[in-house]
Design a protein around this motif. Structure first.
Motif, mmCIF file in Angstrom:
data_model
loop_
_atom_site.group_PDB
_atom_site.id
_atom_site.type_symbol
_atom_site.label_atom_id
_atom_site.label_comp_id
_atom_site.label_asym_id
_atom_site.label_seq_id
_atom_site.Cartn_x
_atom_site.Cartn_y
_atom_site.Cartn_z
ATOM 1 N N TYR A 498 17.900 12.502 26.321
ATOM 2 C CA TYR A 498 18.173 12.020 24.966
ATOM 3 C C TYR A 498 17.175 10.906 24.658
ATOM 4 O O TYR A 498 17.058 9.952 25.431
ATOM 5 C CB TYR A 498 19.597 11.476 24.899
ATOM 6 C CG TYR A 498 20.008 10.955 23.542
ATOM 7 C CD1 TYR A 498 20.189 11.824 22.469
ATOM 8 C CD2 TYR A 498 20.237 9.600 23.353
ATOM 9 C CE1 TYR A 498 20.568 11.344 21.232
ATOM 10 C CE2 TYR A 498 20.630 9.111 22.119
ATOM 11 C CZ TYR A 498 20.797 9.981 21.057
ATOM 12 O OH TYR A 498 21.185 9.507 19.835
ATOM 13 N N GLU A 499 16.477 11.059 23.568
ATOM 14 C CA GLU A 499 15.397 10.119 23.247
ATOM 15 C C GLU A 499 14.534 9.939 24.487
ATOM 16 O O GLU A 499 14.111 10.926 25.059
ATOM 17 C CB GLU A 499 15.981 8.833 22.652
ATOM 18 C CG GLU A 499 16.614 9.176 21.292
ATOM 19 C CD GLU A 499 17.405 8.074 20.621
ATOM 20 O OE1 GLU A 499 17.742 7.062 21.271
ATOM 21 O OE2 GLU A 499 17.697 8.246 19.420
ATOM 22 N N ASP A 500 14.288 8.687 24.981
ATOM 23 C CA ASP A 500 13.434 8.643 26.171
ATOM 24 C C ASP A 500 14.205 8.415 27.476
ATOM 25 O O ASP A 500 13.648 8.013 28.479
ATOM 26 C CB ASP A 500 12.288 7.632 25.997
ATOM 27 C CG ASP A 500 12.817 6.291 25.525
ATOM 28 O OD1 ASP A 500 14.063 6.117 25.550
ATOM 29 O OD2 ASP A 500 12.008 5.441 25.121
ATOM 30 N N GLU A 501 15.491 8.701 27.443
ATOM 31 C CA GLU A 501 16.298 8.549 28.650
ATOM 32 C C GLU A 501 16.534 9.908 29.307
ATOM 33 O O GLU A 501 16.779 10.899 28.613
ATOM 34 C CB GLU A 501 17.657 7.936 28.280
ATOM 35 C CG GLU A 501 17.984 6.668 29.033
ATOM 36 C CD GLU A 501 19.429 6.237 28.841
ATOM 37 O OE1 GLU A 501 20.003 6.497 27.760
ATOM 38 O OE2 GLU A 501 19.980 5.646 29.791
ATOM 39 N N ARG A 502 16.530 9.916 30.640
ATOM 40 C CA ARG A 502 16.766 11.171 31.332
ATOM 41 C C ARG A 502 17.601 10.948 32.582
ATOM 42 O O ARG A 502 17.423 9.966 33.300
ATOM 43 C CB ARG A 502 15.411 11.781 31.717
ATOM 44 C CG ARG A 502 15.492 13.269 31.799
ATOM 45 C CD ARG A 502 14.155 13.930 31.627
ATOM 46 N NE ARG A 502 14.342 15.310 32.070
ATOM 47 C CZ ARG A 502 13.472 16.020 32.751
ATOM 48 N NH1 ARG A 502 12.313 15.499 33.088
ATOM 49 N NH2 ARG A 502 13.759 17.251 33.119
ATOM 50 N N LEU A 503 18.520 11.849 32.833
ATOM 51 C CA LEU A 503 19.386 11.754 34.016
ATOM 52 C C LEU A 503 19.255 13.009 34.849
ATOM 53 O O LEU A 503 19.032 14.091 34.324
ATOM 54 C CB LEU A 503 20.866 11.677 33.612
ATOM 55 C CG LEU A 503 21.428 10.505 32.864
ATOM 56 C CD1 LEU A 503 22.940 10.702 32.734
ATOM 57 C CD2 LEU A 503 21.130 9.199 33.574
ATOM 58 N N LEU A 504 19.481 12.828 36.157
ATOM 59 C CA LEU A 504 19.599 13.976 37.042
ATOM 60 C C LEU A 504 20.974 13.907 37.702
ATOM 61 O O LEU A 504 21.347 12.867 38.256
ATOM 62 C CB LEU A 504 18.504 13.935 38.116
ATOM 63 C CG LEU A 504 18.683 14.922 39.280
ATOM 64 C CD1 LEU A 504 18.488 16.367 38.818
ATOM 65 C CD2 LEU A 504 17.706 14.601 40.420
ATOM 66 N N VAL A 505 21.714 14.984 37.628
ATOM 67 C CA VAL A 505 23.026 15.048 38.286
ATOM 68 C C VAL A 505 22.968 16.152 39.337
ATOM 69 O O VAL A 505 22.586 17.280 39.023
ATOM 70 C CB VAL A 505 24.135 15.383 37.259
ATOM 71 C CG1 VAL A 505 25.502 15.419 37.934
ATOM 72 C CG2 VAL A 505 24.138 14.394 36.101
ATOM 73 N N VAL A 506 23.319 15.801 40.588
ATOM 74 C CA VAL A 506 23.365 16.820 41.653
ATOM 75 C C VAL A 506 24.699 16.736 42.366
ATOM 76 O O VAL A 506 25.145 15.649 42.759
ATOM 77 C CB VAL A 506 22.287 16.638 42.753
ATOM 78 C CG1 VAL A 506 21.191 17.644 42.606
ATOM 79 C CG2 VAL A 506 21.757 15.242 42.815
ATOM 80 N N MET A 507 25.329 17.873 42.534
ATOM 81 C CA MET A 507 26.649 17.901 43.168
ATOM 82 C C MET A 507 26.722 19.066 44.148
ATOM 83 O O MET A 507 26.285 20.173 43.830
ATOM 84 C CB MET A 507 27.727 18.081 42.094
ATOM 85 C CG MET A 507 27.810 16.925 41.125
ATOM 86 S SD MET A 507 28.832 17.307 39.677
ATOM 87 C CE MET A 507 27.782 18.433 38.807
ATOM 88 N N ASN A 508 27.311 18.793 45.293
ATOM 89 C CA ASN A 508 27.494 19.841 46.300
ATOM 90 C C ASN A 508 28.959 20.267 46.325
ATOM 91 O O ASN A 508 29.802 19.578 46.885
ATOM 92 C CB ASN A 508 27.063 19.289 47.665
ATOM 93 C CG ASN A 508 27.320 20.279 48.801
ATOM 94 O OD1 ASN A 508 27.610 21.451 48.566
ATOM 95 N ND2 ASN A 508 27.210 19.790 50.031
ATOM 96 N N PHE A 509 29.241 21.404 45.721
ATOM 97 C CA PHE A 509 30.620 21.904 45.659
ATOM 98 C C PHE A 509 30.981 22.676 46.917
ATOM 99 O O PHE A 509 31.570 23.757 46.821
ATOM 100 C CB PHE A 509 30.784 22.827 44.452
ATOM 101 C CG PHE A 509 31.138 22.120 43.169
ATOM 102 C CD1 PHE A 509 30.208 21.344 42.497
ATOM 103 C CD2 PHE A 509 32.406 22.250 42.605
ATOM 104 C CE1 PHE A 509 30.517 20.713 41.301
ATOM 105 C CE2 PHE A 509 32.738 21.616 41.410
ATOM 106 C CZ PHE A 509 31.791 20.845 40.757
ATOM 107 N N SER A 510 30.662 22.144 48.089
ATOM 108 C CA SER A 510 31.012 22.896 49.285
ATOM 109 C C SER A 510 31.277 21.947 50.445
ATOM 110 O O SER A 510 30.980 20.751 50.368
ATOM 111 C CB SER A 510 29.911 23.884 49.654
ATOM 112 O OG SER A 510 28.942 23.249 50.466
ATOM 113 N N GLU A 511 31.820 22.527 51.511
ATOM 114 C CA GLU A 511 32.142 21.728 52.680
ATOM 115 C C GLU A 511 30.997 21.672 53.678
ATOM 116 O O GLU A 511 31.142 21.121 54.763
ATOM 117 C CB GLU A 511 33.404 22.284 53.345
ATOM 118 C CG GLU A 511 34.642 21.784 52.634
ATOM 119 C CD GLU A 511 35.815 22.734 52.706
ATOM 120 O OE1 GLU A 511 36.028 23.319 53.791
ATOM 121 O OE2 GLU A 511 36.511 22.890 51.684
ATOM 122 N N GLU A 512 29.871 22.302 53.323
ATOM 123 C CA GLU A 512 28.710 22.248 54.205
ATOM 124 C C GLU A 512 27.633 21.367 53.585
ATOM 125 O O GLU A 512 27.570 21.220 52.381
ATOM 126 C CB GLU A 512 28.119 23.647 54.409
ATOM 127 C CG GLU A 512 28.976 24.560 55.252
ATOM 128 C CD GLU A 512 29.548 25.696 54.416
ATOM 129 O OE1 GLU A 512 28.756 26.382 53.749
ATOM 130 O OE2 GLU A 512 30.780 25.867 54.426
#
Ligand code: ISL
Ligand code: CA
Length: 556
Positions: A498-512
């Motif tokens: 959004y405008e000049d802001e940027r996010l990275l979201v990382v999620m591990n939906f597992s037990e490994e």
């Protein structure tokens, strides 16, 4: 920007008053109890409270059967209590959204009492009264709560329609007088200063003329819904409601709408439609069942991703999404989509990360912010919910054993969401000094608010931080979504911009442990870690090895 709205920036907290906090020891949560806990909600940082129904009700369906829209349920307190609650919430900068249940009333509502008296009573046409057919009900529709959708009434020898419980007769929205009564009532509450409505099954209010039989009886679920879900006049009614009521106030509206796809949803929420702000759809709630909610199958992360992305794209720049993974009708999200045993805390935080960093307004259901789980119900007597009890009776008639039914109910009953809020480790989790109306989850000594507030790594503080981040970074509210790893069954990852802001979201939906390789351009500058659910050093590499249920949000 025309499309900046307070209700997009807000975080909503849903309160099921019966199970929130009991101030007077009768075992039932109440309005003074909510007032006592407002400081807690302020500490969490939420902007809006959605109250499940608090109107006068005989409680066949815990307040979703209303006998007087202008009064408060005896167990919950008085109108003075409500006014005080509204005032105390507003003082703390918290808005209040009420449940609006107008597809049906209680059979004890004065309109219905009149309506059943005689075929020519002025209120007769407030509901759907029909003569029987071939010695049975007028059509073959079934109720959401098992059995036929029609009830025979001796007095006039006709049937009335109830899509839900027998004590919840459906209102006839074709009748302009019904609509005017409802608008009048809505204005009465809005003039008191409430901040919006969550509209119960609002897309079921228009039934197809003639109420035809459903030829498709073998679909395994509800029979007849195609004749009232998103019915022929629903948009006309909502546009009228918007014109006559909603548009006159600065409020938020969210429709509860089973049976909607994004294409159908657009008709309710696109800005130029002038109907509602947001909807609760059910597509992700249907991921782990087939035919009916009682038919459980495993869910897949790729399905969740597809559903969320599809909804995002459909409403992008034209409407707005609501985000939820549980509520008072659903199992607890950490038990359903996470791991409520060894990774309870990690997975509760991971799910929260998704809800609070995707585009849309997040809804927190009470107890979610401390990672409350499903409850182990030992026998059928421990359940209270009418949907559960009716279904159980129906299945018993078909010869099912208690054992197999309990196994399903222990995954699916609405009562998992309705066990009392766990405040501390004292008797009854500090919810009541009396006997609670429904059992307390035995894990309350481990999982409770007091403990959460004492532990800086608790689920509670993670929610608080997510909410703070939303206030600091407009990208969290308004940012576009770019999907990464779309076909991966373990990793859910995306960027927001959004405008000049940027996010990275990382999620591990597992037990490994799972590996995530960031696209090259992402880490050209050193990213800033905004929040994570494990202790990690910020010496970030392009390759990240994520621990079980690990989630991280970076500003890039
Ligand atoms: O609860 C459900 C699945 O377990 C849904 O089928 C639910 O009945 C449906 O989404 C409508 O829910 C709403 O209206 C009902 C009420 O019982 C629910 O609590 C409410 O959220 C009737 O008013
Ligand atoms: Ca009480």
């Amino acid at each position: 920007d025309l499309h900046k709205k307070w209700w997009k920036e807000a975080v909503v907290y849903q309160i099921y008053p019966r199970s929130f906090y009991d101030s007077n020891g009768d075992g039932i949560g109440d309005l003074p109890g909510i007032i006592e806990k407002l400081d807690y909600l302020q500490e969490l940082g939420v902007d809006v409270i959605w109250l499940n129904p608090i109107y006068k009700s005989p409680n066949a369906d815990n307040g979703y059967d209303i006998s007087d829209y202008y009064d408060i349920m005896d167990e919950f307190g008085t109108m003075e209590d409500f006014d005080r609650l509204l005032n105390e919430a507003h003082k703390r900068g918290i808005k209040i959204v009420m449940d609006l249940v107008v597809n049906h009333t209680s059979d004890e509502h004065k309109w219905f009492l009149e309506s059943r008296k005689s075929k020519d009573n002025p209120y007769r046409d407030f509901y759907f009264w029909r003569p029987g057919k071939n010695g049975g009900p007028p059509n073959n529709w079934t109720s959401f709560f098992s059995g036929p959708a029609w009830e025979y009434d001796e007095l006039t020898g006709e049937y009335y329609l109830h899509l839900f419980a027998v004590k919840q007769p459906d209102l006839n929205w074709n009748n302009p007088q019904v609509r005017q009564e409802i608008y009048k009532m809505m204005k009465w509450w809005l003039d008191k200063g409430i901040d919006g409505f969550r509209m119960d099954v609002i897309n079921l209010i228009s039934k197809v003329e003639g109420l035809p039989d459903d030829p498709d009886e073998n679909q395994g679920g509800l029979i007849g819904f195609k004749y009232y879900a998103n019915g022929p006049r629903v948009h006309e009614y909502l546009q009228e409601m918007n014109r006559e009521v909603l548009s006159k106030y600065d409020i938020m509206t969210v429709g509860e709408t089973p049976f909607v796809t994004p294409e159908i949803a657009k008709l309710y929420v696109e800005y130029d439609r002038n109907e509602l702000n947001m909807l609760f759809h059910f597509e992700h709630m249907d991921m782990d069942c087939s035919g009916s909610k009682w038919n459980i199958k495993p869910w897949k992360l790729t399905d969740l991703k597809k559903i969320m992305y599809k909804w995002y794209l459909a409403l992008k720049d034209k409407g707005w999404n609501s985000l939820y993974l549980n509520n008072h009708d659903q199992p607890r999200m950490v038990s359903r989509f996470g791991n409520d045993k060894e990774y309870r805390v990690e997975s509760a935080k991971l799910l929260a990360t998704l809800l609070h960093t995707w585009q849309g307004t997040p809804y927190i259901y009470q107890g979610e912010e401390i990672g409350m789980t499903n409850c182990k119900f030992e026998s059928i007597d421990e359940f209270r919910d009418i949907e559960t009890l009716n279904w159980y009776k129906e299945m018993k008639k078909l010869g099912k054993s208690d054992e197999e039914l309990l196994e399903i109910l222990n995954k699916r009953s609405r009562d998992h969401a309705r066990t009392p809020m766990q405040w501390d480790d004292s008797e009854n989790a500090g919810f009541t000094k009396g006997t609670p109306w429904i059992k307390v989850n035995p894990n309350y000594k481990e999982i409770n608010v007091k403990k959460a507030l004492e532990d800086k790594n608790s689920v509670f503080y993670y929610y608080k931080k997510l909410i703070e981040l939303r206030k600091k970074h407009p990208v969290i509210v308004y940012g576009d979504v770019q999907m990464l790893y779309e076909d991966d069954e373990k990793i859910f990852a995306y960027t927001r911009s959004y405008e000049d802001e940027r996010l990275l979201v990382v999620m591990n939906f597992s037990e490994e442990e799972s590996e995530f390789l960031a696209p090259n351009e992402i880490f050209t500058q050193k990213p800033e870690l905004l929040i994570s659910n494990y202790e990690i050093d910020d010496n970030i590499q392009e390759k990240i090895v994520l621990k079980p249920y690990e989630s991280r949000v970076y500003k890039i």
